[in-house]
Design an enzyme around this catalytic site. Structure first.
Site, PDB file in Angstrom:
ATOM      1  N   LYS A 164      30.235  42.993  44.337  1.00  0.00           N
ATOM      2  CA  LYS A 164      30.429  41.695  45.023  1.00  0.00           C
ATOM      3  C   LYS A 164      30.266  41.829  46.541  1.00  0.00           C
ATOM      4  CE  LYS A 164      34.615  40.897  43.411  1.00  0.00           C
ATOM      5  NZ  LYS A 164      34.868  42.115  42.614  1.00  0.00           N
ATOM      6  N   ARG A 216      40.300  34.216  41.610  1.00  0.00           N
ATOM      7  CA  ARG A 216      40.547  35.289  40.644  1.00  0.00           C
ATOM      8  C   ARG A 216      41.454  34.838  39.499  1.00  0.00           C
ATOM      9  NH1 ARG A 216      39.440  39.825  44.379  1.00  0.00           N
ATOM     10  NH2 ARG A 216      39.599  41.743  43.204  1.00  0.00           N
ATOM     11  N   ARG A 262      32.772  55.500  46.055  1.00  0.00           N
ATOM     12  CA  ARG A 262      32.637  54.453  47.068  1.00  0.00           C
ATOM     13  C   ARG A 262      33.354  54.862  48.349  1.00  0.00           C
ATOM     14  NH1 ARG A 262      34.153  48.179  46.129  1.00  0.00           N
ATOM     15  NH2 ARG A 262      36.309  48.860  45.895  1.00  0.00           N
ATOM     16  N   ARG A 272      39.036  53.705  49.839  1.00  0.00           N
ATOM     17  CA  ARG A 272      40.161  52.773  49.668  1.00  0.00           C
ATOM     18  C   ARG A 272      41.224  53.402  48.776  1.00  0.00           C
ATOM     19  NH1 ARG A 272      37.634  47.043  48.057  1.00  0.00           N
ATOM     20  NH2 ARG A 272      39.394  47.149  46.645  1.00  0.00           N
ATOM     21  N   ARG A 274      43.180  47.713  37.853  1.00  0.00           N
ATOM     22  CA  ARG A 274      42.431  46.561  38.386  1.00  0.00           C
ATOM     23  C   ARG A 274      41.492  45.992  37.317  1.00  0.00           C
ATOM     24  NH1 ARG A 274      39.960  49.590  43.158  1.00  0.00           N
ATOM     25  NH2 ARG A 274      38.672  47.761  43.537  1.00  0.00           N
TER      26      ARG A 274
END
Ligand code: ADP
Length: 220
Positions: free
Chosen positions: A13, A88, A127, A160, A171
């Site tokens: 996203k 969400r 990431r 993160r 998540r």
């Protein structure tokens, strides 16, 4: 134009919404980035959101409603927004419809990005993000030019906290339970353009697929 990017954590996203934002010159409203900035600055909002964000749970809807109302009332949001990470929940989706309708606007397009859970877990472990500008890298598929340094501003990249595999699994669970159902809500709408792309492969392929759809529909 009001555009939503929907998809599980790590589906792309942030990356895809940045491409769209540059091409269309529309600002991005990324609720995850906003919450992380509040946590970093240790504001009251940041203090109440931190426990949800670090454990991979959703921040309560009433907190999110406040953030969205304030942000959408800004002058630079009046001609269009690309939403990354909002809505969400079904309540957030309905609330967004209501605010936009009060602005004589509506959601014009929804882009759903999808990847398998296994691909996501593998991808998020590689990431890295720039804490200054938010640019997203992947150590193997989309690496910075210099090891772990942002190409744009030379800042040291970070991982993160919620990209640890156990939090990613949490998540993903939260996504499948609370967020995935809103896809049907948007698909049922007849006054907007909906399409989805698989983002499982190399980023270039998904990006080109998205651009092809935008061109075919004269969006860019
Ligand atoms: P991702 O999509 O990769 O999980 P985000 O940066 O969009 O990452 O979100 C990170 C975290 O911020 C979420 O796990 C959640 O705790 C919180 N968050 C972001 N957007 C929302 C939202 N619309 N509603 C509730 N919580 C949110």
């Amino acid at each position: 134009m009001y555009i939503l990017f929907l998809g599980p954590p790590g589906s792309g996203k942030g990356t895809y919404s940045r491409v769209a934002s540059e091409l269309m010159d529309i600002p991005i409203l990324a609720t995850g980035d906003m919450l992380r900035a509040e946590i970093e600055q240790n504001t009251e909002l940041g203090k109440s959101a931190a426990k949800y964000v670090t454990s991979g749970e959703l921040v309560p809807d009433d907190v999110m409603f406040g953030i969205i109302r304030n942000t959408l009332s800004r002058e630079d949001m009046k001609n269009g927004v690309i939403f990354d990470g909002f809505p969400r929940t079904l309540a957030q989706a309905k609330m967004l419809d209501e605010i936009l309708s009060n602005m004589n606007a509506k959601i014009d397009m929804v882009v759903e990005l999808y990847s398998s859970d296994d691909e996501i877990i593998a991808r998020l472990s590689n990431r890295r993000v720039c804490p200054k500008c938010g640019r997203i890298y992947h150590l193997i598929n989309m690496p910075p030019k210099v090891d772990e340094i942002c190409d744009d501003d030379g800042t040291k990249l970070i991982q993160r906290k919620d990209d640890k595999p156990e939090t990613v699994r949490r998540r993903l669970k939260v996504y499948h339970k609370q967020t995935a159902p809103i896809i049907e809500y948007f698909k049922a709408k007849k006054d907007m353009f909906y399409f989805n792309i698989s983002t499982g492969g190399p980023p270039k392929i998904g990006r080109n697929k998205m651009l092809k759809v935008f061109r075919e529909h004269k969006i860019i």
